[in-house]
Design a protein around this motif. Structure first.
Motif, mmCIF file in Angstrom:
data_model
loop_
_atom_site.group_PDB
_atom_site.id
_atom_site.type_symbol
_atom_site.label_atom_id
_atom_site.label_comp_id
_atom_site.label_asym_id
_atom_site.label_seq_id
_atom_site.Cartn_x
_atom_site.Cartn_y
_atom_site.Cartn_z
ATOM 1 N N SER A 81 0.866 -1.179 0.000
ATOM 2 C CA SER A 81 0.000 0.000 0.000
ATOM 3 C C SER A 81 0.902 1.229 0.000
ATOM 4 C CB SER A 81 -0.946 0.005 1.201
ATOM 5 O OG SER A 81 -0.217 -0.002 2.401
ATOM 6 N N TYR A 82 0.364 2.325 -0.487
ATOM 7 C CA TYR A 82 1.170 3.549 -0.532
ATOM 8 C C TYR A 82 0.272 4.763 -0.351
ATOM 9 C CZ TYR A 82 -0.632 4.015 -5.261
ATOM 10 O OH TYR A 82 -1.457 4.133 -6.338
ATOM 11 N N GLU A 83 0.925 5.846 0.038
ATOM 12 C CA GLU A 83 0.234 7.117 0.208
ATOM 13 C C GLU A 83 1.139 8.211 -0.325
ATOM 14 O OE1 GLU A 83 -1.355 10.075 3.757
ATOM 15 O OE2 GLU A 83 -0.588 8.090 4.264
ATOM 16 N N VAL A 84 0.603 9.017 -1.221
ATOM 17 C CA VAL A 84 1.331 10.169 -1.753
ATOM 18 C C VAL A 84 0.909 11.385 -0.937
ATOM 19 C CG1 VAL A 84 1.768 11.604 -3.779
ATOM 20 C CG2 VAL A 84 1.335 9.156 -4.063
ATOM 21 N N LEU A 85 1.883 12.010 -0.271
ATOM 22 C CA LEU A 85 1.556 13.201 0.511
ATOM 23 C C LEU A 85 1.288 14.376 -0.414
ATOM 24 C CD1 LEU A 85 4.024 13.099 3.526
ATOM 25 C CD2 LEU A 85 1.681 12.290 3.381
ATOM 26 N N HIS A 86 0.284 15.121 -0.070
ATOM 27 C CA HIS A 86 -0.081 16.321 -0.837
ATOM 28 C C HIS A 86 -0.352 15.984 -2.297
ATOM 29 C CE1 HIS A 86 1.336 18.256 2.776
ATOM 30 N NE2 HIS A 86 2.537 17.776 2.582
ATOM 31 N N ASN A 87 -1.026 14.879 -2.543
ATOM 32 C CA ASN A 87 -1.246 14.425 -3.921
ATOM 33 C C ASN A 87 -2.151 15.356 -4.727
ATOM 34 O OD1 ASN A 87 -3.625 13.768 -2.645
ATOM 35 N ND2 ASN A 87 -3.737 11.700 -3.471
ATOM 36 N N ASP A 88 -2.792 16.308 -4.077
ATOM 37 C CA ASP A 88 -3.624 17.245 -4.826
ATOM 38 C C ASP A 88 -2.817 18.404 -5.400
ATOM 39 O OD1 ASP A 88 -3.129 18.078 -2.230
ATOM 40 O OD2 ASP A 88 -5.012 19.194 -2.053
ATOM 41 N N THR A 89 -1.545 18.496 -5.017
ATOM 42 C CA THR A 89 -0.717 19.602 -5.495
ATOM 43 C C THR A 89 0.531 19.135 -6.239
ATOM 44 O OG1 THR A 89 0.483 19.687 -3.403
ATOM 45 C CG2 THR A 89 -1.473 21.093 -3.598
ATOM 46 N N VAL A 90 0.566 17.900 -6.706
ATOM 47 C CA VAL A 90 1.744 17.367 -7.391
ATOM 48 C C VAL A 90 1.869 17.995 -8.779
ATOM 49 C CG1 VAL A 90 2.800 15.290 -8.349
ATOM 50 C CG2 VAL A 90 1.658 15.197 -6.128
ATOM 51 N N GLN A 91 3.065 18.450 -9.085
ATOM 52 C CA GLN A 91 3.358 19.069 -10.374
ATOM 53 C C GLN A 91 4.428 18.246 -11.096
ATOM 54 O OE1 GLN A 91 1.744 21.878 -11.500
ATOM 55 N NE2 GLN A 91 0.505 21.750 -9.644
ATOM 56 N N ILE A 92 4.498 18.365 -12.403
ATOM 57 C CA ILE A 92 5.513 17.681 -13.210
ATOM 58 C C ILE A 92 6.888 18.136 -12.743
ATOM 59 C CG2 ILE A 92 6.479 17.454 -15.531
ATOM 60 C CD1 ILE A 92 3.632 17.762 -16.604
ATOM 61 N N GLU A 93 7.832 17.164 -12.637
ATOM 62 C CA GLU A 93 9.215 17.379 -12.229
ATOM 63 C C GLU A 93 9.354 17.919 -10.807
ATOM 64 O OE1 GLU A 93 11.609 19.390 -15.145
ATOM 65 O OE2 GLU A 93 10.813 18.180 -16.769
ATOM 66 N N GLU A 94 8.332 17.730 -9.997
ATOM 67 C CA GLU A 94 8.377 18.165 -8.602
ATOM 68 C C GLU A 94 8.687 16.952 -7.721
ATOM 69 O OE1 GLU A 94 5.402 20.542 -5.590
ATOM 70 O OE2 GLU A 94 4.535 19.192 -7.062
ATOM 71 N N ASP A 95 9.520 17.162 -6.690
ATOM 72 C CA ASP A 95 9.784 16.100 -5.729
ATOM 73 C C ASP A 95 8.525 15.861 -4.902
ATOM 74 O OD1 ASP A 95 12.398 15.928 -6.569
ATOM 75 O OD2 ASP A 95 13.195 17.181 -4.958
ATOM 76 N N ILE A 96 8.253 14.579 -4.636
ATOM 77 C CA ILE A 96 7.102 14.237 -3.808
ATOM 78 C C ILE A 96 7.551 13.236 -2.749
ATOM 79 C CG2 ILE A 96 5.402 14.636 -5.623
ATOM 80 C CD1 ILE A 96 5.234 11.580 -5.956
ATOM 81 N N THR A 97 6.738 13.070 -1.736
ATOM 82 C CA THR A 97 6.996 12.076 -0.700
ATOM 83 C C THR A 97 5.931 10.992 -0.806
ATOM 84 O OG1 THR A 97 7.916 13.770 0.760
ATOM 85 C CG2 THR A 97 7.231 11.697 1.786
ATOM 86 N N VAL A 98 6.411 9.756 -0.858
ATOM 87 C CA VAL A 98 5.512 8.605 -0.941
ATOM 88 C C VAL A 98 5.847 7.670 0.218
ATOM 89 C CG1 VAL A 98 4.761 6.639 -2.337
ATOM 90 C CG2 VAL A 98 5.445 8.755 -3.462
ATOM 91 N N TYR A 99 4.838 7.312 1.002
ATOM 92 C CA TYR A 99 5.001 6.329 2.062
ATOM 93 C C TYR A 99 4.534 4.988 1.528
ATOM 94 C CZ TYR A 99 5.781 10.027 5.471
ATOM 95 O OH TYR A 99 6.293 11.089 6.152
#
Length: 127
Positions: A81-99
């Motif tokens: 299972s996974y969760e993308v933090l702040h998935n409503d604000t993800v932009q192309i080529e932006e770093d994201i955090t995934v648990y």
């Protein structure tokens, strides 16, 4: 993870997953895939079959079926299972955090044992 699995089982990604099972051949894996009613392509497909239909399909001795049952009892069933933090604000080529969470059902066992890998040159522990 997939490369490690392929090396341990001496299989390619396009090979049938069923070839990991004891006593299975390419011909038997093909027969399972062509099974009338439902194609049997994974170990979980095989486990879901009724005992009588599985016995008819495999046409194996009781001792061979017992070997397969032992293998299946130790086959890892892992949920991801996974969760993308702040998935409503993800932009192309932006770093994201995934648990990511991996969960393994040991079915009453305390620890894992060696991997069934008859083609691997030495004993292999699950990792």
């Amino acid at each position: 993870m997939e490369v490690s699995q392929m090396l341990t089982q001496r299989m390619w990604q396009h090979d049938s997953m069923l070839l990991q099972l004891p006593h299975f051949t390419k011909e038997l894996a093909r027969k399972c895939k062509e099974n009338p009613g439902k194609s049997i392509e994974t170990i979980f497909d095989l486990l879901e079959m009724e005992d009588i239909k599985r016995r008819e399909l495999l046409s194996m001795s009781d001792s061979q079926l017992l070997d397969i049952a032992r293998f299946c009892n130790h086959f890892p069933n892992i949920d991801l299972s996974y969760e993308v933090l702040h998935n409503d604000t993800v932009q192309i080529e932006e770093d994201i955090t995934v648990y990511v969470t991996l969960e393994r059902d040991l079915e009453g066992r305390i620890e894992v044992g060696p991997v069934h890998s008859p083609r691997y040159p030495k004993a292999k522990e699950e990792g």
